[in-house]
Write a protein that holds these residues in place. Structure first.
Motif, short mmCIF file in Angstrom:
data_model
loop_
_atom_site.label_atom_id
_atom_site.label_comp_id
_atom_site.label_asym_id
_atom_site.label_seq_id
_atom_site.Cartn_x
_atom_site.Cartn_y
_atom_site.Cartn_z
N GLN A 145 6.24 8.19 -3.79
CA GLN A 145 5.10 7.67 -3.09
C GLN A 145 5.81 7.01 -1.87
O GLN A 145 7.10 6.77 -1.81
CB GLN A 145 4.57 6.46 -3.96
CG GLN A 145 5.33 5.26 -4.33
CD GLN A 145 4.19 4.26 -4.87
OE1 GLN A 145 3.17 4.49 -4.92
NE2 GLN A 145 5.04 3.30 -5.83
N VAL B 198 -3.21 13.42 -5.43
CA VAL B 198 -2.79 12.62 -4.24
C VAL B 198 -3.56 11.38 -4.32
O VAL B 198 -4.82 11.40 -4.49
CB VAL B 198 -3.12 13.11 -2.80
CG1 VAL B 198 -2.84 12.28 -1.71
CG2 VAL B 198 -2.41 14.61 -2.61
N SER B 199 -3.01 10.11 -4.39
CA SER B 199 -3.72 8.96 -4.59
C SER B 199 -3.29 7.76 -3.63
O SER B 199 -2.01 7.82 -3.13
CB SER B 199 -3.29 8.48 -6.13
OG SER B 199 -1.89 8.15 -6.48
N PHE B 200 -4.23 6.67 -3.53
CA PHE B 200 -3.83 5.65 -2.65
C PHE B 200 -3.67 4.64 -3.54
O PHE B 200 -4.59 4.38 -4.36
CB PHE B 200 -5.07 5.45 -1.75
CG PHE B 200 -5.00 4.33 -0.77
CD1 PHE B 200 -4.11 4.12 0.27
CD2 PHE B 200 -6.01 3.12 -1.16
CE1 PHE B 200 -3.92 3.10 0.82
CE2 PHE B 200 -5.86 2.02 -0.44
CZ PHE B 200 -4.62 1.97 0.60
N GLY C 79 -7.46 8.28 -6.71
CA GLY C 79 -7.00 9.63 -6.36
C GLY C 79 -7.74 11.01 -6.66
O GLY C 79 -8.66 10.99 -7.28
N LYS D 210 0.91 -1.24 -0.07
CA LYS D 210 -0.11 0.01 0.01
C LYS D 210 0.89 1.31 -0.09
O LYS D 210 2.09 1.28 0.63
CB LYS D 210 -0.82 0.04 1.17
CG LYS D 210 -2.20 -1.01 1.29
CD LYS D 210 -2.94 -1.12 2.54
CE LYS D 210 -2.18 -1.49 3.66
NZ LYS D 210 -1.69 -2.89 3.76
N SER D 211 0.31 2.43 -0.66
CA SER D 211 1.25 3.27 -0.73
C SER D 211 0.34 4.70 -0.90
O SER D 211 -0.91 4.56 -1.19
CB SER D 211 2.36 3.27 -1.79
OG SER D 211 1.69 3.65 -3.15
N VAL D 212 0.70 5.82 -0.59
CA VAL D 212 0.33 7.34 -0.76
C VAL D 212 1.19 7.72 -1.66
O VAL D 212 2.22 8.05 -1.37
CB VAL D 212 -0.24 7.88 0.55
CG1 VAL D 212 -0.80 9.48 0.27
CG2 VAL D 212 -1.13 7.17 1.34
#
Length: 375
Positions: free
Chosen positions: A372, A246-248, A260, A232-234
């Motif tokens: 990220q 800004v995305s997950f 995002g 998982k990352s932002v």
């Protein structure tokens, strides 16, 4: 009086009752000559509803080759075909084909095919196929296919579960689950649902409209994937239209989902906000280097009728920076469409554009760059 006497439904029920009485009479006359084992079996069982049938009050202790009941039949077992207007109720095991307008209720094991307008309920294991308008419920293992309008429930499943709403295997399923809303299992080969999938280990694809949850799943396809051994990352990204997102990003070892929101920083007449969703794949190249391939749908809107729609293919080499950060940048191939009257000038040069359609359509090469945080 003539119409009542010759009413087709009355004739049908009278015929069934006469046939049942006749078979009962024959069974009683031959009972003295038959052994105890023979008295527990019947070639044909015909009736209206227990105990109005050719087996009478002994129906619950008899196994039949063929059963036909206007409303409901009761037996110890069935080895051939059982048909009932409402329900087939069998205390022990069945083999063959069993059809009921409402339900097939089997106390122990079922083999063959069970078809019911509402439900098939099996107290132990089921082999073969189960088809029901509402649900199939098996206490232990469903070794064959389960197909239901609403739900399938089993402890273990050996083939496939297909349901309009949900499939639940309390332990494992060797085949696949396909549901309109939710799938839940332990270990499973594949899951496909309209909303969410939940599992422990998924050996193949895990496809959901919104959420995948698993301990291990290398190929999840959904906007949000919560995989215990996954990633998982932002991320913060920027592209050729001066849009920051800004995305997950979440997924397994190979596939991941992207969701995002953002803002366009170009000097527009109206402020434009962004949203994007898509699917990506990791391709390892070296210990700290990999290639991220992404297919993303991206929209800019001013919430007042102005929309800029972009579909992109991204090729993004990514470099790991320590244990938690990754930087990436690369080219993108983009297809855009918007109403001509908006006359967006985010891009000057196009590979191709349509000058004759009502909406502007164009194809161009752009870029995407970002960093990220991994967790």
């Amino acid at each position: 009086m003539k119409n009542l006497l010759f009413d087709p439904s009355r004739i049908f029920f009278i015929t069934i009752l006469l046939v049942a009485i006749s078979f009962r009479s024959i069974a009683q006359r031959g009972a003295a000559q038959r052994s105890a084992a023979q008295r527990d079996t019947a070639l044909v069982h015909i009736g209206f509803i227990y105990p109005i049938s050719s087996n009478g009050k002994q129906a619950a202790s008899m196994t039949n080759r063929f059963s036909l009941h206007v409303i409901a039949g009761l037996s110890k077992g069935e080895t051939g075909v059982a048909l009932a207007g409402v329900a087939n109720v069998v205390k022990e095991n069945v083999h063959g084909v069993h059809m009921a307008g409402v339900a097939n209720v089997i106390g122990k094991n079922a083999g063959g095919a069970q078809l019911a307008g509402v439900a098939n309920v099996t107290g132990n294991n089921a082999e073969g196929a189960q088809l029901a308008g509402f649900g199939n419920i098996v206490a232990h293992e469903a070794k064959g296919a389960q197909i239901a309008g609403f739900m399938n429930l089993a402890e273990n499943a050996g083939a496939v579960q297909v349901a309009g709403f949900t499939n639940i295997a309390r332990k494992n399923i060797k085949g696949a689950q396909v549901a309109g809303f939710l799938n839940k299992a332990g270990d499973v080969n594949a899951q496909i649902s309209g909303f969410a999938n939940v599992a422990k280990k998924v050996r193949g694809i895990q496809l959901a409209g919104l959420i995948n949850i698993a301990d291990s799943s290398d190929y999840p396809i959904a906007l949000f994937n919560f995989i215990k051994n996954g990633e998982k990352s932002v991320a913060l990204t920027f592209d050729e239209t001066m849009t920051g997102i800004v995305s997950f990003r979440s997924g397994g070892r190979v596939l991941y989902g992207i969701a995002g929101v953002g803002y366009n920083f170009k000097d527009n007449a109206k402020a434009m906000y962004a949203a994007e969703g898509g699917l990506g794949a990791h391709i390892p190249l070296a210990s700290s280097l990999r290639l991220n391939l992404e297919a993303v749908s991206h929209t800019l809107t001013d919430f007042d009728g102005g929309h800029y729609n972009k579909n992109s293919l991204r090729v993004l080499p990514a470099l790991r920076l320590g244990n938690r950060f990754e930087a990436f940048a690369g080219p993108t191939l983009n297809y855009v469409s918007y109403e001509r009257e908006n006359n967006y000038d985010f891009v000057k040069k196009y590979i191709w554009k349509n000058n004759s359609s009502k909406d502007f359509q164009g194809l161009f090469v752009g870029f995407n760059v970002g960093v990220q945080y991994l967790f």
